[in-house]
Design a protein around this motif. Structure first.
Motif, PDB file in Angstrom:
ATOM      1  N   ILE A  25       0.823  -1.223   0.000  1.00 31.26           N
ATOM      2  CA  ILE A  25       0.000   0.000   0.000  1.00 31.26           C
ATOM      3  C   ILE A  25       0.851   1.264   0.000  1.00 31.26           C
ATOM      4  CG2 ILE A  25      -1.997  -1.130   1.061  1.00 31.26           C
ATOM      5  CD1 ILE A  25      -1.181   0.525   3.657  1.00 31.26           C
ATOM      6  N   ALA A  26       2.142   1.116  -0.232  1.00 32.92           N
ATOM      7  CA  ALA A  26       3.048   2.278  -0.212  1.00 32.92           C
ATOM      8  C   ALA A  26       2.587   3.409  -1.127  1.00 32.92           C
ATOM      9  CB  ALA A  26       4.474   1.848  -0.550  1.00 32.92           C
ATOM     10  N   PRO A  27       2.104   3.118  -2.356  1.00 33.02           N
ATOM     11  CA  PRO A  27       1.649   4.242  -3.198  1.00 33.02           C
ATOM     12  C   PRO A  27       0.488   5.017  -2.572  1.00 33.02           C
ATOM     13  CG  PRO A  27       1.952   2.264  -4.521  1.00 33.02           C
ATOM     14  CD  PRO A  27       2.071   1.851  -3.086  1.00 33.02           C
ATOM     15  N   TYR A  28      -0.405   4.319  -1.887  1.00 33.24           N
ATOM     16  CA  TYR A  28      -1.538   4.986  -1.231  1.00 33.24           C
ATOM     17  C   TYR A  28      -1.067   5.816  -0.036  1.00 33.24           C
ATOM     18  CZ  TYR A  28      -4.433   1.751  -3.932  1.00 33.24           C
ATOM     19  OH  TYR A  28      -5.028   1.048  -4.943  1.00 33.24           O
ATOM     20  N   LEU A  29      -0.151   5.269   0.748  1.00 28.93           N
ATOM     21  CA  LEU A  29       0.394   6.015   1.880  1.00 28.93           C
ATOM     22  C   LEU A  29       1.109   7.272   1.387  1.00 28.93           C
ATOM     23  CD1 LEU A  29       1.795   2.980   3.900  1.00 28.93           C
ATOM     24  CD2 LEU A  29      -0.126   4.439   4.592  1.00 28.93           C
ATOM     25  N   PHE A  30       1.902   7.119   0.337  1.00 26.25           N
ATOM     26  CA  PHE A  30       2.625   8.251  -0.244  1.00 26.25           C
ATOM     27  C   PHE A  30       1.647   9.320  -0.734  1.00 26.25           C
ATOM     28  CE2 PHE A  30       4.375  10.389  -3.982  1.00 26.25           C
ATOM     29  CZ  PHE A  30       5.527  10.931  -3.453  1.00 26.25           C
ATOM     30  N   LEU A  31       0.641   8.900  -1.472  1.00 23.38           N
ATOM     31  CA  LEU A  31      -0.352   9.834  -2.001  1.00 23.38           C
ATOM     32  C   LEU A  31      -1.069  10.574  -0.872  1.00 23.38           C
ATOM     33  CD1 LEU A  31      -1.563  10.747  -4.706  1.00 23.38           C
ATOM     34  CD2 LEU A  31      -3.292   8.970  -4.422  1.00 23.38           C
ATOM     35  N   ASN A  32      -1.435   9.848   0.162  1.00 23.67           N
ATOM     36  CA  ASN A  32      -2.116  10.467   1.299  1.00 23.67           C
ATOM     37  C   ASN A  32      -1.231  11.512   1.967  1.00 23.67           C
ATOM     38  OD1 ASN A  32      -2.362  10.242   4.519  1.00 23.67           O
ATOM     39  ND2 ASN A  32      -4.399  10.238   3.579  1.00 23.67           N
ATOM     40  N   LEU A  33       0.021  11.160   2.230  1.00 28.25           N
ATOM     41  CA  LEU A  33       0.896  12.071   2.965  1.00 28.25           C
ATOM     42  C   LEU A  33       1.359  13.267   2.138  1.00 28.25           C
ATOM     43  CD1 LEU A  33       2.985   9.493   4.984  1.00 28.25           C
ATOM     44  CD2 LEU A  33       1.278  11.096   5.874  1.00 28.25           C
ATOM     45  N   THR A  34       1.467  13.112   0.823  1.00 25.22           N
ATOM     46  CA  THR A  34       1.975  14.214   0.012  1.00 25.22           C
ATOM     47  C   THR A  34       0.872  15.105  -0.563  1.00 25.22           C
ATOM     48  OG1 THR A  34       2.133  12.795  -1.940  1.00 25.22           O
ATOM     49  CG2 THR A  34       4.133  13.060  -0.601  1.00 25.22           C
ATOM     50  N   THR A  35      -0.343  14.576  -0.672  1.00 22.75           N
ATOM     51  CA  THR A  35      -1.431  15.379  -1.255  1.00 22.75           C
ATOM     52  C   THR A  35      -2.594  15.615  -0.304  1.00 22.75           C
ATOM     53  OG1 THR A  35      -2.708  13.533  -2.152  1.00 22.75           O
ATOM     54  CG2 THR A  35      -0.917  14.401  -3.530  1.00 22.75           C
ATOM     55  N   GLY A  36      -2.735  14.760   0.703  1.00 18.63           N
ATOM     56  CA  GLY A  36      -3.874  14.869   1.609  1.00 18.63           C
ATOM     57  C   GLY A  36      -5.095  14.104   1.135  1.00 18.63           C
ATOM     58  N   LEU A  37      -4.979  13.411   0.001  1.00 18.52           N
ATOM     59  CA  LEU A  37      -6.101  12.622  -0.494  1.00 18.52           C
ATOM     60  C   LEU A  37      -6.431  11.532   0.526  1.00 18.52           C
ATOM     61  CD1 LEU A  37      -7.881  12.489  -3.047  1.00 18.52           C
ATOM     62  CD2 LEU A  37      -6.323  10.745  -3.909  1.00 18.52           C
ATOM     63  N   GLY A  38      -7.700  11.461   0.914  1.00 17.70           N
ATOM     64  CA  GLY A  38      -8.106  10.561   1.981  1.00 17.70           C
ATOM     65  C   GLY A  38      -8.357   9.131   1.548  1.00 17.70           C
ATOM     66  N   TYR A  39      -8.420   8.263   2.522  1.00 15.88           N
ATOM     67  CA  TYR A  39      -8.657   6.826   2.332  1.00 15.88           C
ATOM     68  C   TYR A  39      -9.858   6.569   1.428  1.00 15.88           C
ATOM     69  CZ  TYR A  39     -10.127   2.084   3.687  1.00 15.88           C
ATOM     70  OH  TYR A  39     -10.530   0.774   3.671  1.00 15.88           O
ATOM     71  N   ASP A  40     -10.963   7.249   1.677  1.00 15.15           N
ATOM     72  CA  ASP A  40     -12.199   7.010   0.930  1.00 15.15           C
ATOM     73  C   ASP A  40     -12.129   7.474  -0.515  1.00 15.15           C
ATOM     74  OD1 ASP A  40     -13.543   5.864   3.110  1.00 15.15           O
ATOM     75  OD2 ASP A  40     -14.074   7.840   3.885  1.00 15.15           O
ATOM     76  N   ARG A  41     -11.221   8.369  -0.829  1.00 17.29           N
ATOM     77  CA  ARG A  41     -11.160   8.948  -2.176  1.00 17.29           C
ATOM     78  C   ARG A  41     -10.093   8.299  -3.056  1.00 17.29           C
ATOM     79  NH1 ARG A  41     -11.264  14.853  -2.541  1.00 17.29           N
ATOM     80  NH2 ARG A  41     -12.054  14.316  -4.589  1.00 17.29           N
ATOM     81  N   MET A  42      -9.352   7.328  -2.513  1.00 19.29           N
ATOM     82  CA  MET A  42      -8.255   6.728  -3.264  1.00 19.29           C
ATOM     83  C   MET A  42      -8.638   5.457  -4.004  1.00 19.29           C
ATOM     84  SD  MET A  42      -4.731   7.265  -1.248  1.00 19.29           S
ATOM     85  CE  MET A  42      -5.182   7.339   0.455  1.00 19.29           C
ATOM     86  N   GLY A  43      -9.829   4.978  -3.835  1.00 18.04           N
ATOM     87  CA  GLY A  43     -10.198   3.764  -4.560  1.00 18.04           C
ATOM     88  C   GLY A  43     -10.180   2.534  -3.672  1.00 18.04           C
ATOM     89  N   ASN A  44      -9.808   1.439  -4.273  1.00 22.06           N
ATOM     90  CA  ASN A  44      -9.948   0.137  -3.624  1.00 22.06           C
ATOM     91  C   ASN A  44      -8.682  -0.274  -2.882  1.00 22.06           C
ATOM     92  OD1 ASN A  44     -11.091  -2.275  -2.912  1.00 22.06           O
ATOM     93  ND2 ASN A  44     -10.692  -3.254  -4.881  1.00 22.06           N
TER      94      ASN A  44
END
Length: 100
Positions: free
Chosen positions: A50-69
């Motif tokens: 899940i590293a890409p999701y963690l990275f995206l969350n921390l660098t952009t603020g995009l939340g868990y619910d908005r990142m997909g599956n």
């Protein structure tokens, strides 16, 4: 010493305050180049799948619910996010760039 699950480990368990966490996340949002690579490296160390999701969350603020599956529950994701924050903070300290 009792080993806690990542989902039940909070910033205070890593020796960080809530405010420390906010400062680190604010730094992540402004990170560029090498600092972004360190964030990704920290995320990969914590949970490669899940590293890409963690990275995206921390660098952009995009939340868990908005990142997909994401293949885990929100509480687990948040636990790995906190662990990534702590890992990135350690990397920055080792690089002589203390955030907090």
């Amino acid at each position: 010493m009792i080993k806690m699950s990542t989902r039940d480990t909070y910033l205070k368990d890593y020796g960080l305050t809530y405010e420390d966490g906010r400062r680190i996340v604010a730094y992540c949002r402004k990170a560029r180049d090498y600092d972004q690579r360190l964030i990704l490296q920290a995320a990969q160390e914590v949970y490669p799948e899940i590293a890409p999701y963690l990275f995206l969350n921390l660098t952009t603020g995009l939340g868990y619910d908005r990142m997909g599956n994401i293949q885990m529950q929100r509480k687990d994701f948040q636990g790995y996010r906190r662990k990534t924050i702590e890992t990135y903070n350690r990397y920055m300290i080792l690089n002589g760039k203390q955030i907090i």
